[in-house]
Each structure stands twice: as structure tokens, then as C-alpha cells.
Enzyme design. Structure first.
Site, short mmCIF file in Angstrom:
data_model
loop_
_atom_site.label_atom_id
_atom_site.label_comp_id
_atom_site.label_asym_id
_atom_site.label_seq_id
_atom_site.Cartn_x
_atom_site.Cartn_y
_atom_site.Cartn_z
N ILE A 153 0.90 -1.16 0.00
CA ILE A 153 0.00 0.00 0.00
C ILE A 153 0.94 1.20 0.00
O ILE A 153 1.61 1.49 0.99
CB ILE A 153 -0.94 0.01 1.22
CG1 ILE A 153 -1.89 -1.19 1.14
CG2 ILE A 153 -1.74 1.31 1.25
CD1 ILE A 153 -2.96 -1.22 2.21
N PRO A 154 1.03 1.88 -1.18
CA PRO A 154 2.19 2.75 -1.43
C PRO A 154 2.10 4.13 -0.77
O PRO A 154 1.96 5.15 -1.44
CB PRO A 154 2.18 2.87 -2.96
CG PRO A 154 0.74 2.74 -3.33
CD PRO A 154 0.12 1.82 -2.31
N CYS A 155 2.25 4.17 0.55
CA CYS A 155 2.21 5.45 1.25
C CYS A 155 3.41 6.31 0.87
O CYS A 155 3.40 7.52 1.10
CB CYS A 155 2.12 5.25 2.76
SG CYS A 155 3.42 4.21 3.43
N HIS A 156 4.46 5.69 0.28
CA HIS A 156 5.60 6.51 -0.16
C HIS A 156 5.22 7.41 -1.34
O HIS A 156 5.95 8.32 -1.67
CB HIS A 156 6.78 5.60 -0.55
CG HIS A 156 6.49 4.63 -1.65
ND1 HIS A 156 5.82 3.44 -1.45
CD2 HIS A 156 6.74 4.69 -2.99
CE1 HIS A 156 5.71 2.79 -2.61
NE2 HIS A 156 6.25 3.53 -3.56
N ARG A 157 4.05 7.14 -1.97
CA ARG A 157 3.62 7.98 -3.10
C ARG A 157 2.81 9.18 -2.64
O ARG A 157 2.20 9.87 -3.47
CB ARG A 157 2.82 7.15 -4.11
CG ARG A 157 3.67 6.10 -4.80
CD ARG A 157 2.88 5.22 -5.75
NE ARG A 157 3.66 4.02 -6.06
CZ ARG A 157 3.15 2.83 -6.32
NH1 ARG A 157 1.84 2.68 -6.33
NH2 ARG A 157 3.94 1.81 -6.57
#
Lengths: 247, 182
Positions: A153-157
Site C-alpha cells: 500500500i504505497p504510502c511513499h507515493r
């Protein structure tokens, strides 16, 4: 039949796979920028952690999982179906997650984050607005900081509106490395942010986007219009892109 | 083999815990099933009981773990979970489909349900009609097969009292079974 015998016949074996409803399993897999520990239950993936964050110490990872989730953890024979493909493509939306430890607000934030395609970024304010709580920008940031399944779940985006990458649960450098690995042009994003540019528009299509949107990246320099804010977009007669939904 | 489990748990929780699950999952699940009468909730309550036990064991000092009576301890945990769930469910409005389906089933009591089932299912329904302490005593003694000493530990009473709870529960059950089914 006497009642004692009838009662004794009422014992029931636990359902098949009962042990898997108690245990989580774990594997180590290759991630986009280094190996990852991944833990999962019979309901889905529940925890992801870069091995580097645990100093490559497996016992530290096992202990941190058991403490955080209060669940015993055993090695898995194989990784969950689709995990390797999701890591390769940067799209985690096809996987199932066990988010029982996550509250409703955080869950909405994570579900929204899952929609951000690889190679693109969105501001924290975008998440807050899209889940119907436009004022809860800081709360959205905190929810992402608690994301139990980062990278998938790409919270880095999710980044700051001024173009800075912002904070990350595993340190800001890993966030930058992950975005670089997805070919996000951070230098450009930062340069635009410094000049106060938040959106890019095309004067041929009349559409404006976030700078990292796949459609913004296709605008040729001759037709690219830099916009500071939504007022400027409205004044210029531009409509928001339906893909990145900047407004 | 189960005699050594507390000692093994106190030495290496992670290594020994799988054997605790294997040794007691049937007793814990059966207790949840026969106390709640709902198979769909029983599996959840049973796995939750093992998770609570695991978390507690992580916090207990080794001396305390070594002296645990595992089976009555686990059964006490699952009994509390089933009781709390029943209390929570009684506060929730009954869930009924928009078309009214499920109404009849939701309205009839355990005895009416028992009329529709035979044998095992009937007895299972009747059990849920007993007062809480008697039901616990009968389920643990006669369904799970717990010795009186452990039953007394679960009920928190002397063994003699535990025996009389079982006897009264059985007597009451016999009166509930219709004549022709005996």
C-alpha cells in the site's frame, strides 16, 4: 441412549485450518529497493517491513510483529499468491490485506492510497479530500505513518503539496529511493514546488494535472502551462484531469 | 505429554505454543460451540481465545507460566469471550434482511428450534436453554470431559459445588427433552 453419552457425542473438532486462524506466517522476499519481511494471516497480508529497518535481524522482526499484533508467527512455505508480481509492477491493489488492526479512518486512507499508480505522487491533502475529510490532512499523514503494509500500500507515493517528499515511517531516504526506483522525477517536482507551481496544464486539451500524472508527463514543452493554484486553473478555463483528480 | 507443556512454554513460548494449540483446540472450540450454540461465532471465539492466551503468556514471568493449569485457564478465557459476545449481541438490534427473510428463525426460541431438529442438534439447542452456570458445568464436564478438579477451577467454586451444578443441569436437561425423544 443415556443423556451422558449423547452429551459426549457433542464434542466437535476445530474447523479445518484452525491453526492458520491463530498463526501468522512470514517470508522474506525481494522488494523494489532491498529485501522485505512480509507477514500474512489466513485473511491476507498484515505486515511489511524492509529488512534493513530491522538491521537484517530476523528475530527483531519476529519480536516486533508479535508485540504489535499479539499473534504468533511461523515461517511460511511459500509467499502469498501474487506478491512477487505486485512488487514487480508496483501495483498492490490485486492483493488481499488483513487490516483488522486498523481503524475505519486509517482504512479509508489506505484504500485511497492503493489507487495511486506507480511513478505518480499525490499530496496528503488529496487523500484527505478524496476520502471526504478535506480538513483532515494531518490525520491522513498520521494514518499513513501507521500503515502496517508499506510499499504494497504505497504510502511513499503521498508527498507534501510544496513538492518536498515529506516524512516516511522507515526514514525519508527510503521514501526517496522508492520513488526514484519508480522513475518519479523528484528533481523536477521539487524545482516546480520551489517556483510555486503545483499543477501543469495543456493549452491544447485544456486539462490540468498534478505534475507527476501520466497525462502531465505527455504534455510537450511548447504546450505546457504552469499553474500556481486552482484559481489560476479556473481563470485559465482549465478542467481537472479525471485520472489524477487535482480538484 | 500435555503435563510438560507449561514447563516447555516457560522455557520457549514460541517453540511450545503450537503444541498448546494442537492439544487444546478441540476442547476450546467445543466449549465455544456448545456455549454459544452458533458454529459461525465459535471458530472466531476459539481463535481469539488462543490469541489472548498468547499475548498473556508473552507478559507472564516464566515461574507463573510454569505453574499454569493450561486447560482450565484456556477454557476460562474462551468462556469469557463467548459471554461478552452474547452480551454485546443482545445490545445490537437483530439483523433482519430487508425482505423480512430470517424473521421466523430469529423470533423462535431455542426450544422451538429444538423441535425442528433431531438428536444432536436438538440437544445442542437445549443446552443453550440452561442457566449459565449449569450450562457451563454440563458442557465442560460431559461434552468436553473435564475432571471435576479442573471444572471447579473454572467455576471458581469447591469441587462439591461443581458436582451439584452438573447434577442439577443434567436433571433440568432431562425434563426438557420431550417424552417421545427419550
Amino acid at each position: 441412549m443415556i443423556i451422558e453419552d449423547e452429551l459426549a457425542a457433542l464434542t466437535a473438532p476445530a474447523p479445518a485450518g484452525f491453526a492458520d486462524s491463530v498463526y501468522a506466517r512470514w517470508v522474506e522476499v525481494d522488494g523494489p529497493v532491498g529485501p522485505l519481511y512480509v507477514a500474512f494471516t489466513d485473511r491476507g497480508i498484515s505486515y511489511v517491513c524492509p529488512t534493513s529497518w530491522m538491521d537484517d535481524d530476523r528475530d527483531r522482526f519476529l519480536d516486533s510483529f508479535r508485540t504489535r499484533f499479539g499473534r504468533p508467527l511461523r515461517p511460511a512455505v511459500k509467499a502469498p499468491a501474487g506478491l512477487a508480481g505486485a512488487i514487480r509492477s508496483g501495483r498492490g491493489s490485486g492483493l488481499t490485506y488483513d487490516l483488522r488492526s486498523v481503524g475505519d479512518f486509517d482504512r479509508a486512507v489506505l484504500a485511497k492510497t492503493l489507487e495511486i499508480p506507480p511513478g505518480e505522487v499525490r499530496p496528503y491533502a488529496w487523500i484527505a479530500r478524496e476520502i471526504g475529510h478535506p480538513a483532515a490532512v494531518r490525520a491522513a499523514g498520521s494514518a499513513l505513518g501507521r500503515n502496517p503494509v508499506p510499499i504494497l500500500i504505497p504510502c511513499h507515493r503521498v508527498v507534501r503539496s510544496d513538492g518536498a517528499t515529506g516524512n516516511y515511517g522507515f526514514g525519508p531516504q527510503l521514501k526517496i529511493d522508492l520513488l526514484h526506483a519508480e522513475q518519479v522525477n523528484l528533481d523536477e517536482t521539487r524545482a516546480l514546488g520551489r517556483r510555486g507551481v503545483h499543477y501543469l496544464a495543456s493549452d491544447t486539451t485544456g486539462i490540468f494535472c498534478y505534475p507527476s500524472c501520466t497525462h502531465a508527463r505527455r504534455i510537450t514543452p511548447a504546450h505546457r502551462v504552469e499553474l500556481a493554484n486552482l484559481t489560476a486553473a479556473t481563470a485559465g478555463g482549465y478542467r481537472p484531469c479525471r485520472h489524477c483528480r487535482p480538484a | 505429554m500435555t503435563d510438560e507443556l507449561p514447563l516447555r512454554l516457560s522455557r520457549d513460548l514460541e517453540e511450545a505454543f503450537p503444541d498448546v494449540v494442537a492439544a487444546y483446540q478441540q476442547a476450546v472450540f467445543t466449549t465455544a460451540l456448545r456455549m454459544s450454540g452458533r458454529p459461525e461465532d465459535a471458530a472466531d471465539a476459539a481463535s481469539e481465545a488462543f490469541l489472548r492466551a498468547y499475548s498473556a503468556l508473552r507478559d507472564y514471568p516464566p515461574e507463573r507460566i510454569g505453574q499454569l493449569q493450561l486447560r482450565p485457564w484456556l477454557l476460562t478465557i474462551v468462556l469469557n469471550l463467548v459471554r461478552n459476545e452474547a452480551r454485546a449481541a443482545s445490545r445490537r438490534p437483530a439483523q433482519v434482511g430487508l425482505d423480512g427473510a430470517g424473521h421466523a428463525e430469529a423470533r423462535e426460541g431455542p426450544e422451538e428450534q429444538a423441535q425442528r431438529h433431531d438428536g444432536q442438534a436438538r440437544l445442542g439447542c437445549l443446552l443453550t436453554e440452561l442457566p449459565d452456570t449449569q450450562r457451563t458445568a454440563v458442557v465442560l464436564r460431559h461434552v468436553v470431559g473435564l475432571p471435576y478438579a479442573e471444572l471447579a477451577a473454572v467455576l471458581g467454586c469447591p469441587e462439591g459445588t461443581a458436582k451439584s451444578h452438573v447434577a442439577r443441569g443434567l436433571r433440568r436437561l432431562r425434563t426438557m427433552i420431550p417424552e417421545e425423544a427419550r
